[in-house]
Scaffold this motif. Structure first.
Motif, PDB file in Angstrom:
ATOM      1  N   ILE A  65      17.083  15.301 -19.060  1.00 26.65           N
ATOM      2  CA  ILE A  65      16.792  15.626 -17.790  1.00 26.65           C
ATOM      3  C   ILE A  65      16.762  14.339 -17.088  1.00 26.65           C
ATOM      4  O   ILE A  65      17.165  14.227 -15.836  1.00 26.65           O
ATOM      5  N   ASN A  66      16.186  13.403 -17.708  1.00 30.09           N
ATOM      6  CA  ASN A  66      16.141  12.136 -16.804  1.00 30.09           C
ATOM      7  C   ASN A  66      17.420  11.367 -16.877  1.00 30.09           C
ATOM      8  O   ASN A  66      17.864  10.908 -15.923  1.00 30.09           O
ATOM      9  N   ALA A  67      18.365  11.731 -17.938  1.00 27.62           N
ATOM     10  CA  ALA A  67      19.558  11.214 -17.774  1.00 27.62           C
ATOM     11  C   ALA A  67      20.543  12.048 -16.706  1.00 27.62           C
ATOM     12  O   ALA A  67      21.180  11.045 -16.051  1.00 27.62           O
ATOM     13  N   VAL A  68      20.345  13.384 -16.313  1.00 34.42           N
ATOM     14  CA  VAL A  68      21.102  13.788 -15.349  1.00 34.42           C
ATOM     15  C   VAL A  68      20.500  13.331 -13.839  1.00 34.42           C
ATOM     16  O   VAL A  68      21.220  12.912 -12.986  1.00 34.42           O
ATOM     17  N   THR A  73       8.844  15.363 -19.732  1.00 35.16           N
ATOM     18  CA  THR A  73       7.484  15.046 -19.885  1.00 35.16           C
ATOM     19  C   THR A  73       7.233  13.922 -18.943  1.00 35.16           C
ATOM     20  O   THR A  73       6.131  14.007 -18.321  1.00 35.16           O
ATOM     21  N   VAL A  74       8.005  12.906 -18.803  1.00 33.34           N
ATOM     22  CA  VAL A  74       7.749  11.923 -17.915  1.00 33.34           C
ATOM     23  C   VAL A  74       9.010  11.307 -17.232  1.00 33.34           C
ATOM     24  O   VAL A  74      10.153  11.275 -18.105  1.00 33.34           O
ATOM     25  N   ARG A  75       8.907  10.605 -16.136  1.00 31.69           N
ATOM     26  CA  ARG A  75      10.333   9.830 -15.769  1.00 31.69           C
ATOM     27  C   ARG A  75      10.255   8.667 -16.400  1.00 31.69           C
ATOM     28  O   ARG A  75       9.711   7.635 -16.298  1.00 31.69           O
ATOM     29  N   THR A 117       0.743  -1.144  -0.143  1.00 31.53           N
ATOM     30  CA  THR A 117       0.118   0.123   0.111  1.00 31.53           C
ATOM     31  C   THR A 117       1.059   1.342   0.035  1.00 31.53           C
ATOM     32  O   THR A 117       0.539   2.372  -0.703  1.00 31.53           O
ATOM     33  N   ILE A 118       1.965   1.094   0.942  1.00 30.73           N
ATOM     34  CA  ILE A 118       2.846   2.136   0.865  1.00 30.73           C
ATOM     35  C   ILE A 118       3.343   2.662  -0.403  1.00 30.73           C
ATOM     36  O   ILE A 118       3.653   3.593  -0.836  1.00 30.73           O
ATOM     37  N   ILE A 119       3.821   1.560  -1.117  1.00 34.81           N
ATOM     38  CA  ILE A 119       4.588   1.767  -2.417  1.00 34.81           C
ATOM     39  C   ILE A 119       3.436   2.207  -3.441  1.00 34.81           C
ATOM     40  O   ILE A 119       3.722   3.059  -4.337  1.00 34.81           O
ATOM     41  N   GLY A 120       2.273   1.974  -3.377  1.00 35.57           N
ATOM     42  CA  GLY A 120       1.083   2.216  -4.295  1.00 35.57           C
ATOM     43  C   GLY A 120       0.926   4.005  -4.122  1.00 35.57           C
ATOM     44  O   GLY A 120       0.870   4.504  -4.916  1.00 35.57           O
ATOM     45  N   ILE A 121       0.912   4.306  -2.782  1.00 31.41           N
ATOM     46  CA  ILE A 121       0.935   5.644  -2.590  1.00 31.41           C
ATOM     47  C   ILE A 121       1.925   6.565  -2.964  1.00 31.41           C
ATOM     48  O   ILE A 121       1.964   7.763  -3.746  1.00 31.41           O
ATOM     49  N   GLU A 122       3.080   5.734  -2.800  1.00 28.03           N
ATOM     50  CA  GLU A 122       4.444   6.558  -3.317  1.00 28.03           C
ATOM     51  C   GLU A 122       4.455   6.754  -5.099  1.00 28.03           C
ATOM     52  O   GLU A 122       4.800   7.892  -5.447  1.00 28.03           O
ATOM     53  N   GLY A 123       4.071   5.598  -5.627  1.00 26.28           N
ATOM     54  CA  GLY A 123       3.749   5.755  -6.904  1.00 26.28           C
ATOM     55  C   GLY A 123       2.705   6.823  -7.717  1.00 26.28           C
ATOM     56  O   GLY A 123       3.028   7.617  -8.538  1.00 26.28           O
ATOM     57  N   ASN A 124       1.640   7.212  -6.773  1.00 25.74           N
ATOM     58  CA  ASN A 124       0.966   8.046  -7.005  1.00 25.74           C
ATOM     59  C   ASN A 124       1.413   9.343  -6.872  1.00 25.74           C
ATOM     60  O   ASN A 124       1.246  10.285  -7.809  1.00 25.74           O
ATOM     61  N   CYS A 125       2.028   9.738  -5.927  1.00 25.23           N
ATOM     62  CA  CYS A 125       2.647  10.857  -5.451  1.00 25.23           C
ATOM     63  C   CYS A 125       3.872  11.225  -6.538  1.00 25.23           C
ATOM     64  O   CYS A 125       3.871  12.435  -6.978  1.00 25.23           O
ATOM     65  N   ALA A 126       4.493  10.314  -6.804  1.00 25.22           N
ATOM     66  CA  ALA A 126       5.585  10.352  -7.961  1.00 25.22           C
ATOM     67  C   ALA A 126       5.079  10.928  -9.378  1.00 25.22           C
ATOM     68  O   ALA A 126       5.549  11.729  -9.785  1.00 25.22           O
ATOM     69  N   ARG A 127       3.921  10.234  -9.598  1.00 27.67           N
ATOM     70  CA  ARG A 127       3.336  10.551 -11.089  1.00 27.67           C
ATOM     71  C   ARG A 127       2.909  12.070 -11.000  1.00 27.67           C
ATOM     72  O   ARG A 127       2.976  12.736 -11.847  1.00 27.67           O
ATOM     73  N   SER A 128       2.323  12.338  -9.859  1.00 26.38           N
ATOM     74  CA  SER A 128       1.812  13.691  -9.770  1.00 26.38           C
ATOM     75  C   SER A 128       2.982  14.827 -10.002  1.00 26.38           C
ATOM     76  O   SER A 128       2.900  15.767 -10.516  1.00 26.38           O
TER      77      SER A 128
END
Length: 340
Positions: A200-203, A189-191, A159-170
């Motif tokens: 930016i993802n490379a850095v 645009t996206v990670r 559940t914690i990982i799911g919440i983290e994923g949602n926050c990271a996407r936002s």
């Protein structure tokens, strides 16, 4: 207190490291390019495929100087650190602690991560007031605030990982708006992690790797097993505990990358684009990032828990020591890093 020495970054792919008495020697095509006494070296990060001599590796092991091998693209390959030392009972306590307290540790870690991310965004809003009315940014701030509350009531790691994923996407959906210099030629645009598909993802991936390596070395130094974590799943060859502790410090990496971009320290010539679409920092780009990263590590800031001024480069060692104290039962709770 541990003394902050030098991390030696070997960025030339043709470099070969060897031993000469009490000195580290770097050669390129047989010519000596660098000679530095071991007493001035804290760790070695090598982006060369040629590698180093067995004698040098043995010397580094005897002096507890870790050698990390990274591909020129920034992917972690291997580490030479020698046998795991320290108190074996501490590592046994670590496993017992994670079995009984993994959820609490994961809750606190992710809550700290979300709170620190909010502070990063608010700092940008302070610097650029025009963004305060941006709907998407305000919505992300709310998602992160809800994430702190939700993660503290979660009853499973999943559940914690799911919440983290949602926050990271936002969060990453508005990351491009935090690049406030209109002259920056890159956009986000996206990670994308493995592999990064834009500059930016490379850095981001490159500096995340650097910080994870430093945490892994710090954990080994205090006697903890960096491969046994409480939140990241166990995976052969991955320093899961280092990955766990890096979570609360990711905002520092992201702020660092944003500064590199907004100050236009990095440009298009600092990246290498592959036919497949993969983007890497080239040698020039890596040198720029590593130079600024070393400078940042020397910055002195106040530790929020100890109330002492400490060089940022020592934070992985300070947090690792605090974590070891928690595992041993000397403190009731591990004090996560929080930006104020």
């Amino acid at each position: 207190m541990r003394k902050l020495l030098n991390t030696v970054y070997v960025t030339d792919e043709q470099a070969y490291l060897s031993l000469d008495g009490e000195n580290l020697v770097c050669k390129i095509d047989g010519e000596i390019k660098l000679r530095i006494p071991f007493e001035n070296v804290e760790s070695i990060i090598c982006f060369s495929y040629i590698g180093c001599s067995p004698a040098l590796m043995g010397k580094c092991v005897s002096k507890s100087i870790p050698i990390n091998f990274i591909s020129p693209s920034g992917r972690f390959l291997a580490k030479v650190f020698g046998e795991t030392k320290g108190n074996v009972f501490l590592r046994v306590s670590q496993i017992d602690c994670f079995r009984s307290n993994a959820i609490v540790l994961a809750q606190n870690t992710m809550a700290a991560k979300f709170a620190n991310t909010r502070q990063l965004i608010k700092r940008t809003l302070h610097d650029v007031p025009d963004l305060k009315m941006d709907f998407d940014i305000q919505q992300t701030l709310q998602v992160l605030a809800d994430g702190v509350n939700n993660v503290l009531t979660a009853n499973s790691i999943e559940t914690i990982i799911g919440i983290e994923g949602n926050c990271a996407r936002s969060y990453f959906s508005i990351f491009n708006k935090l690049i406030t210099n209109s002259k920056v030629s890159f956009s986000f645009t996206v990670r994308t992690k493995h592999p990064p598909l834009d500059e930016i993802n490379a850095v981001l991936s490159f500096v995340y790797t650097l910080l994870t390596i430093e945490y892994a070395a710090a954990l080994e130094t205090v006697g903890l097993d960096s491969y046994i974590g409480y939140c990241h799943t166990l995976r052969s060859g991955r320093a899961s505990l280092a990955c766990d502790l890096v979570e609360e410090m990711r905002c520092v990496v992201e702020r660092f990358v944003l500064s590199l971009l907004n100050l236009r320290i990095l440009g298009e010539k600092d990246f290498s684009k592959q036919i497949s679409g993969v983007v890497w920092l080239n040698e020039t780009g890596r040198k720029k990032v590593l130079t600024r990263w070393q400078e940042k590590k020397r910055n002195v800031i106040e530790h929020p828990y100890l109330r002492q001024k400490i060089a940022f480069g020592l934070f992985p060692y300070v947090q690792s020591n605090l974590f070891a104290k928690y595992v041993r039962g000397e403190i009731k709770e591990y004090p996560c890093f929080l930006i104020k």
